[in-house]
Design a protein around this motif. Structure first.
Motif, short mmCIF file in Angstrom:
data_model
loop_
_atom_site.label_atom_id
_atom_site.label_comp_id
_atom_site.label_asym_id
_atom_site.label_seq_id
_atom_site.Cartn_x
_atom_site.Cartn_y
_atom_site.Cartn_z
N ARG A 367 31.69 23.41 4.90
CA ARG A 367 32.24 24.76 5.06
C ARG A 367 31.42 25.48 6.12
O ARG A 367 30.19 25.34 6.18
N PHE A 368 32.11 26.27 6.95
CA PHE A 368 31.44 26.87 8.10
C PHE A 368 31.67 28.39 8.17
O PHE A 368 32.78 28.87 7.94
N LEU A 369 30.60 29.09 8.52
CA LEU A 369 30.67 30.54 8.76
C LEU A 369 29.79 30.87 9.95
O LEU A 369 28.66 30.39 10.05
N GLU A 370 30.33 31.64 10.89
CA GLU A 370 29.46 32.17 11.96
C GLU A 370 29.02 33.55 11.52
O GLU A 370 29.79 34.32 10.93
N ALA A 371 27.76 33.89 11.78
CA ALA A 371 27.24 35.19 11.34
C ALA A 371 26.13 35.69 12.25
O ALA A 371 24.98 35.88 11.83
N PRO A 372 26.43 35.91 13.55
CA PRO A 372 25.42 36.47 14.45
C PRO A 372 25.00 37.86 13.98
O PRO A 372 25.76 38.55 13.30
N GLY A 391 35.07 33.18 9.73
CA GLY A 391 35.23 31.79 9.30
C GLY A 391 35.66 31.70 7.85
O GLY A 391 36.65 32.32 7.44
N ASP A 392 34.92 30.94 7.06
CA ASP A 392 35.23 30.70 5.65
C ASP A 392 34.94 31.95 4.82
O ASP A 392 33.78 32.29 4.59
N ARG A 393 36.01 32.60 4.35
CA ARG A 393 35.83 33.86 3.61
C ARG A 393 35.09 33.66 2.29
O ARG A 393 34.26 34.48 1.88
N GLY A 394 35.38 32.53 1.62
CA GLY A 394 34.68 32.25 0.37
C GLY A 394 33.19 32.06 0.58
O GLY A 394 32.36 32.52 -0.22
N LEU A 395 32.81 31.42 1.68
CA LEU A 395 31.40 31.23 2.01
C LEU A 395 30.74 32.57 2.33
O LEU A 395 29.58 32.80 1.97
N TYR A 396 31.48 33.43 3.01
CA TYR A 396 30.98 34.78 3.29
C TYR A 396 30.59 35.49 2.00
O TYR A 396 29.53 36.11 1.90
N GLU A 397 31.44 35.37 1.00
CA GLU A 397 31.15 36.02 -0.28
C GLU A 397 30.00 35.33 -1.01
O GLU A 397 29.19 35.98 -1.67
N ASP A 398 29.90 34.01 -0.87
CA ASP A 398 28.78 33.29 -1.48
C ASP A 398 27.43 33.68 -0.86
O ASP A 398 26.39 33.56 -1.51
N CYS A 399 27.49 34.15 0.38
CA CYS A 399 26.26 34.56 1.09
C CYS A 399 25.87 36.02 0.80
O CYS A 399 24.92 36.53 1.41
N SER A 400 26.58 36.67 -0.08
CA SER A 400 26.41 38.11 -0.30
C SER A 400 24.96 38.51 -0.55
O SER A 400 24.42 39.41 0.10
N SER A 401 24.27 37.85 -1.48
CA SER A 401 22.90 38.26 -1.79
C SER A 401 21.96 38.00 -0.61
O SER A 401 20.99 38.73 -0.40
N CYS A 402 22.25 36.96 0.17
CA CYS A 402 21.43 36.68 1.36
C CYS A 402 21.63 37.76 2.41
O CYS A 402 20.66 38.22 3.03
N PHE A 411 29.93 42.56 8.25
CA PHE A 411 31.36 42.67 8.51
C PHE A 411 31.99 41.28 8.54
O PHE A 411 31.43 40.37 9.16
N PHE A 412 33.14 41.13 7.88
CA PHE A 412 33.89 39.88 7.98
C PHE A 412 35.04 40.12 8.96
O PHE A 412 35.88 40.98 8.73
N LEU A 413 35.08 39.35 10.04
CA LEU A 413 36.00 39.63 11.15
C LEU A 413 37.14 38.63 11.30
O LEU A 413 37.84 38.65 12.31
N GLY A 414 37.33 37.77 10.30
CA GLY A 414 38.48 36.88 10.36
C GLY A 414 38.14 35.46 10.76
O GLY A 414 37.20 34.86 10.26
N GLU A 415 38.92 34.91 11.70
CA GLU A 415 38.78 33.50 12.07
C GLU A 415 37.57 33.26 12.96
O GLU A 415 37.06 34.16 13.64
N VAL A 416 37.12 32.02 12.95
CA VAL A 416 35.96 31.61 13.74
C VAL A 416 36.16 31.97 15.22
O VAL A 416 37.23 31.75 15.79
N GLY A 417 35.13 32.52 15.82
CA GLY A 417 35.17 32.95 17.22
C GLY A 417 35.18 34.46 17.36
O GLY A 417 34.66 35.00 18.35
N ASN A 418 35.74 35.15 16.37
CA ASN A 418 35.80 36.61 16.44
C ASN A 418 34.42 37.25 16.41
O ASN A 418 34.15 38.22 17.11
N ALA A 419 33.54 36.73 15.56
CA ALA A 419 32.19 37.30 15.45
C ALA A 419 31.41 37.08 16.74
O ALA A 419 30.66 37.96 17.20
N ALA A 420 31.57 35.89 17.34
CA ALA A 420 30.89 35.60 18.61
C ALA A 420 31.33 36.57 19.70
O ALA A 420 30.51 37.12 20.44
N LYS A 421 32.63 36.80 19.78
CA LYS A 421 33.15 37.73 20.78
C LYS A 421 32.63 39.14 20.56
O LYS A 421 32.20 39.83 21.49
N MET A 422 32.70 39.60 19.30
CA MET A 422 32.24 40.96 18.99
C MET A 422 30.76 41.12 19.28
O MET A 422 30.32 42.14 19.82
#
Length: 539
Positions: A367-372, A391-402, A411-422
């Motif tokens: 499972r993959f999540l980008e999080a710059p 990226g993976d919305r479920g993984l985003y939620e699993d990372c909540s405490s981190c 912020f969760f921005l949708g599909e992979v690549g959106n966070a890199a652009k932002m």
């Protein structure tokens, strides 16, 4: 979990009109000091501020808590000043009213005396005189109701209309208790007069025994979330549920891995450990791991080993090449990936790079999540980063405490690549602004103007910010110790310009700034702070 978390100062405010009050026990809508958070809090969970202040300070030692206490004291000072001014104004108003009433009585007495004299003359006169008396009497009669209305009007103005009365919050002295239950937190636009920080929704907050009408007009939270989803297509774990304050976070029971202990990674790992997470670390230069091993981290010999032994592995490295090498190289991340393993890349890279990495991770069942992250070394150390995820919305939620441990907002921005652009757009703006600051300071110098005075003027205007002040201070003091490497902001400008080119969008300001940073690099400023771009203008 009752009583596990420390108290936090707050005050009762009126809730948004469209926000319904929870059913069940009596509760109040509370704004927490030093934060953007609001929550419905039960009566039995509140205590008065002053009697429990010292006890509260002993429990909480964190920097952010002290900032919240400072906000309370500032609020009290302002409230006291307003009360004194109000009392003074009320006294003056009362004196003016008494003086006016006295003059009115004297005037009325004079009119009555004249009327009596007139009546005496009329009695000696004809029937016409009787009409005149009737006229005088009629005038007096007409004035009487008017006078009563004027006398009553101040009291009527003092009473709130029925609608306002329904919104009035009861005297807070009846609801002063310590919060010991879980509060549902929301984020709202900050008040103009209050400092903005954030807090975790599961804190047990401390109520200040004051009430004040909110300084801003709130939107209903349902409407706000709807607008956010419709207009941006993104959602966010706001400050209300993503901030590490005073250790009040329930760490995930998942095993966490972290690869890369640079300026940003070091602060992130330190905060993960402080908040109780189980962390295994790896760094290309192994010596950097020693400090974190002493703090309780475990050592991973290779990226593959860290990924294979952990549930979620984070990585934060310098650039696209380093990010690819970490995943695809010998003993890299990919060799440790198997179904269910999670990989979160926090590096600032381009969208093509992060998309490629996501594809290879997912192809192995991972499972993959980008999080710059947006911030600098100081914000990383303070756990005040802004995380942009996709990226993976479920993984985003699993990372909540981190994310709560390392940042103030994610912020969760949708599909992979959106966070890199932002992230590239954010850093493009920041890098261009830094170059403009340096240009302004050098222009002030060569035209005989005081650089310190320029900074003072900027700090009093609309551009005032912590970033502006810190970077100008760096330049004025000649201190370019890296908080954000100059070579990395130049890399981000280059990638942002390429992003613009890919969609045929002009970026002339970023291009100009990029040339200045390239000159600074040529002057051997790469490993200094980005504010060292100033030296490109003076050589």
């Amino acid at each position: 979990k009752l009583g596990r978390y420390p108290p936090w100062p707050g005050k009762i405010v009126n809730p948004p009109k469209d926000l319904k009050k929870p059913r069940g026990k009596k509760c109040f809508f509370v704004k927490f000091f030093g934060t953007e958070d609001h929550a419905w809090i039960k009566v039995e969970q509140l205590k008065p501020y002053h009697p429990h202040k010292e006890e509260m300070i002993k429990i909480n030692k964190g920097k952010r808590f002290q900032q919240a206490v400072d906000a309370v004291e500032e609020f009290l000072r302002k409230t006291k000043g307003k009360d004194q001014a109000s009392s003074h104004n009320s006294t003056e108003e009362k004196n003016r009213r008494n003086s006016s009433e006295e003059r009115g009585k004297q005037s009325a007495g004079e009119e009555k005396r004249k009327a009596s004299l007139s009546e005496g003359k009329v009695k000696k006169g004809t029937g016409e005189g009787k009409k005149r008396v009737s006229s005088v009497s009629s005038e007096r009669g007409s004035k009487s109701p008017l006078k009563r209305t004027q006398d009553q009007s101040p009291r009527k103005r003092g009473r709130p209309p029925k609608d306002e009365k329904d919104l009035t919050i009861p005297e807070p002295s009846t609801v002063k208790r310590v919060m010991t239950g879980t509060a549902a937190g929301f984020k709202w636009p900050p008040s103009v007069s209050e400092p903005v920080k954030d807090s975790d929704p599961h804190f047990h907050h401390f109520l200040l025994s004051q009430t004040e009408k909110p300084a801003v007009c709130y939107q209903a939270i349902t409407k706000k979330l709807k607008v956010c989803e419709e207009e941006t297509g993104s959602t966010s774990i706001q400050a209300a549920d993503s901030t590490a304050v005073n250790g009040s976070i329930t760490p995930t029971d998942k095993k966490i891995g972290f690869l890369g202990l640079g300026l940003m990674g070091s602060g992130i790992v330190s905060n993960l450990l402080k908040m109780g997470h189980t962390v295994t670390v790896w760094n290309r230069t192994a010596e950097k791991c020693d400090l974190f091993i002493q703090e309780g981290a475990r050592l991973g010999r290779t990226p593959a080993e860290v990924v294979s032994t952990c549930d979620i592995t984070f990585a934060c490295v310098s650039d696209p090449k380093a990010a690819k090498d970490l995943v695809l190289g010998p003993s890299g991340v990919l060799q440790g990936i198997r179904p269910g393993k999670c990989y979160v890349d926090m590096s600032t890279v381009d969208a093509d790079t992060v998309t490629e990495l996501a594809q290879v991770i997912v192809s192995r069942g991972g499972r993959f999540l980008e999080a710059p992250v947006s911030g600098n070394q100081q914000l990383s150390n303070d756990g005040m980063l802004v995380i942009l995820a996709a990226g993976d919305r479920g993984l985003y939620e699993d990372c909540s405490s981190c994310f709560q441990a390392m940042g103030k907002t994610s912020f969760f921005l949708g599909e992979v690549g959106n966070a890199a652009k932002m992230m590239l757009i954010v850093n493009m703006v920041q890098g261009s602004f830094m170059a403009t600051i340096a240009e302004g300071l050098t222009l002030a110098q060569v035209t005989g103007q005081s650089q310190q005075t320029l900074l003072d003027i900027l700090n009093q205007g609309q551009l005032a910010s912590i970033f502006l002040d810190q970077k100008c201070q760096n330049i004025l003091q000649g201190n370019f110790k890296p908080d954000f490497y100059l070579k990395y902001i130049q890399k981000d400008l280059r990638l942002a310009i390429a992003l613009g080119d890919s969609v045929n969008h002009p970026t002339p300001m970023a291009a100009a700034a990029n040339e200045v940073y390239k000159r600074a690099k040529a002057l051997d400023q790469s490993d200094n702070d980005m504010s060292a771009v100033y030296r490109a203008y003076i050589h």
